[in-house]
Each structure stands twice: as C-alpha cells, then as structure tokens.
Design an enzyme around this catalytic site. Structure first.
Site, PDB file in Angstrom:
ATOM      1  N   ILE A  33       6.420   2.392   1.093  1.00 41.10           N
ATOM      2  CA  ILE A  33       7.669   1.795   1.564  1.00 41.10           C
ATOM      3  C   ILE A  33       7.471   1.506   3.053  1.00 41.10           C
ATOM      4  O   ILE A  33       6.972   2.358   3.802  1.00 41.10           O
ATOM      5  CB  ILE A  33       8.867   2.752   1.360  1.00 41.10           C
ATOM      6  CG1 ILE A  33       9.100   3.038  -0.141  1.00 41.10           C
ATOM      7  CG2 ILE A  33      10.121   2.173   2.014  1.00 41.10           C
ATOM      8  CD1 ILE A  33       9.603   1.880  -0.973  1.00 41.10           C
ATOM      9  N   GLY A  60      -5.206 -15.203  12.281  1.00 42.20           N
ATOM     10  CA  GLY A  60      -3.743 -15.265  12.355  1.00 42.20           C
ATOM     11  C   GLY A  60      -3.236 -16.684  12.206  1.00 42.20           C
ATOM     12  O   GLY A  60      -3.616 -17.406  11.285  1.00 42.20           O
ATOM     13  N   ASP A  94      -2.669  -9.726   3.412  1.00 41.00           N
ATOM     14  CA  ASP A  94      -2.629  -9.322   1.997  1.00 41.00           C
ATOM     15  C   ASP A  94      -2.340 -10.540   1.111  1.00 41.00           C
ATOM     16  O   ASP A  94      -2.881 -10.660   0.011  1.00 41.00           O
ATOM     17  CB  ASP A  94      -1.547  -8.257   1.776  1.00 41.00           C
ATOM     18  CG  ASP A  94      -1.727  -7.065   2.698  1.00 41.00           C
ATOM     19  OD1 ASP A  94      -2.894  -6.736   3.020  1.00 41.00           O
ATOM     20  OD2 ASP A  94      -0.722  -6.470   3.110  1.00 41.00           O
TER      21      ASP A  94
END
Ligand code: RIB
Length: 286
Positions: free
Chosen positions: A12, A210, A240
């Site tokens: 989480i 990035g 990811d």
C-alpha cells in the site's frame, strides 16, 4: 496469448503531496494525503494486464486488511493470484513524497520479505516472460533468474532498489530497466562506465530517462526513444508501467515496437495520481 508471470512486491502506498522536503526537526504542512495500491511487482502486473497480457502475480501479502484489499484489487484487474501467499506479517508499505510531480520513496517490505519459494517449476510452469524487481529478498530474485536461464525463459529485471543489485543478476537477466540513478549505481558496482555498459550490452539495458524517454544500444548506435510531453502530476509507477507494457508487447515479435508502446504508456501513466491509476489500456493508445 503470451503468459506473463510477475514475481514481486505488492504494497500500500501512503502518499503525501508537499511543496518541499522538511529539514531535520522541522514540521511542514502537506498539500494532500492519499492511499493507493502499489509495490513495484503489483504495478507491473497491472500495467501488463491492462495492456492485454495474460498475467499471474506471485508474492505475499500480510494477514491484515491491506492484504485483503490488495487481493481484491488483483481480482478486480483480472490478474491470477494462485501463488499469492498470505503470511504472518504486515502487508508491505511505501511512504511516498510527491513534490512537483516527482516522487521519493521509503519502502518497508513487511510481508514481501516473508515470501519464500520452494518450487519455481510450478510458478513458472507456463511462463513466456518473467518480470522481477528487487523488493523481494535478493536470494529469491537470483534463484528465479537462475531458473529462468536454465529453462530459457525471458526475464525483465527492474533493478530497484539498486542497493540489492549484483553482477550475477546482471549476467542472468535478459533485459534490465534502470532509471538514471540506478544505472550509475549499477555501473559503479560493475566497475565500468555507464557508456561502456550500455554499448557492450545491446538491447539488454533499457535506460529510463524519465520525461526524456528511454535509450538503448543496438547495431552499433545508441537509440533514443523520446517520450511525449505531458503534464506530470505523479511519476510514481512510470517505470513499472514501462516494464509491464514492454513485457505485454515484446512477444509480439519486435523489441523496438515494444519499447515504443512502453514509452507511450509510461508517459500517459504520470498524468494521474497513484502508481496504478493512470496506467492505460492498449485501446487508449491507438
Ligand atoms: O515503483 C513505484 C513503487 O515503488 C510504488 O508503488 C511503491 O510501492 C514503491 O515501492
């Protein structure tokens, strides 16, 4: 359809948006606090699934409310969880600070580090691609890479956190997807320069820059794949998204095309807050 197995972390994310990092001993006012589903492994699984992959997630949650929520999220996304274990521990957590759309993360492994594997042959039985990151114990990642080499299964390793990365992992992984900070760390560990590492490993290292996109080396030249300019509100999970979409499209045959899909998807993902929220489906990119 190719089968993707993600062996990795689920957590989480506790996310605070703020204007600057507090100094030691200082208290500052934040702008917003939110909880999101995260963990590099879970994020990769969601990205691959939304892009049309047949995805199974292998890892561990704690025996707590957060663990139940993560399981429900996987089911909601259509990800197989036959090898998701519940262990006696707290579910993994990440404390994330967002400043001007960029993130910094403190990761607390919890249940992710209680995960054990006795038999890779069952979890990887029909895998075409295995996705790995370094938020599980590093011995498991190395054993998984070894199994995949021996059984000719393609692997994509996200070397984060890079402090756990080793030369042996580098040798064994098929593809590695570092960001610039991780890449310089890896080059230092392998006692070489970033330039040399990239050039000597064509189509193995896909360097994420990035908002600038990615670079890799192929046919004697450096290939740069620029990312579309977007207004980034949260960069968490962009790497990811790249790995998940790259996996979902790679077995269609073209490395170059898979990188292009992954760069596009990754750029879109930063337009929403939360690691998984902005991950696009394939339809959204057509
Ligand atoms: O890559 C982003 C992820 O890393 C976040 O979702 C957080 O869980 C961290 O571990």
């Amino acid at each position: 359809m190719s089968r993707i197995v993600v062996l990795g972390s689920c957590s989480i994310d506790y996310v605070v948006e703020t204007e600057h990092q507090p100094q030691k001993g200082e208290t500052i006012k934040g702008i917003e606090f939110q909880k999101y589903f995260g963990g590099k492994g879970a994020n990769q699984a969601v990205a691959a699934k939304r892009f049309g992959g047949d995805v199974a997630f292998v890892g561990a949650v704690g025996n707590d409310e957060a663990g139940k929520q993560i399981l429900a999220n996987f089911k909601n996304e259509g990800i197989q969880t036959n090898f998701l274990k519940e262990v006696e521990a707290s579910t993994g957590a990440a404390v994330i600070t967002i400043i001007d759309g960029d993130n910094s993360i403190i990761y607390v492994p919890g249940a992710n580090h209680q995960f054990t594997v006795t038999d890779f042959s069952s979890i990887f039985s029909d895998a075409d691609i295995v996705l790995l990151q370094l938020e599980l114990p590093k011995e498991i990642i190395l054993d998984a890479l070894t199994y995949c080499v021996e059984n000719e299964i393609t692997t994509i390793l996200d070397p984060a956190p890079s402090e756990l990365f080793s030369a042996e992992m580098f040798e064994k992984a098929t593809y590695i997807t570092p960001n610039e900070m991780e890449f310089s760390d890896i080059a230092r560990k392998l006692r070489t320069t970033e330039k040399e590492l990239l050039e000597k490993n064509p189509q193995k290292i896909i360097l994420s820059k990035g908002a600038e996109g990615v670079s890799y080396f192929a046919n004697g030249i450096q290939v740069n794949v620029p990312a579309e300019k977007v207004e980034a509100v949260d960069s968490t999970g962009a790497g990811d998204t790249f790995a998940g979409v790259f996996a979902a499209t790679l077995l269609e045959g073209s490395f170059d095309q898979a990188v292009k899909w992954a760069v596009k998807a990754s750029a879109l993902s930063v337009k929403s807050k939360g690691a998984q929220t902005g991950m696009p489906t394939r339809m959204m990119l057509k």
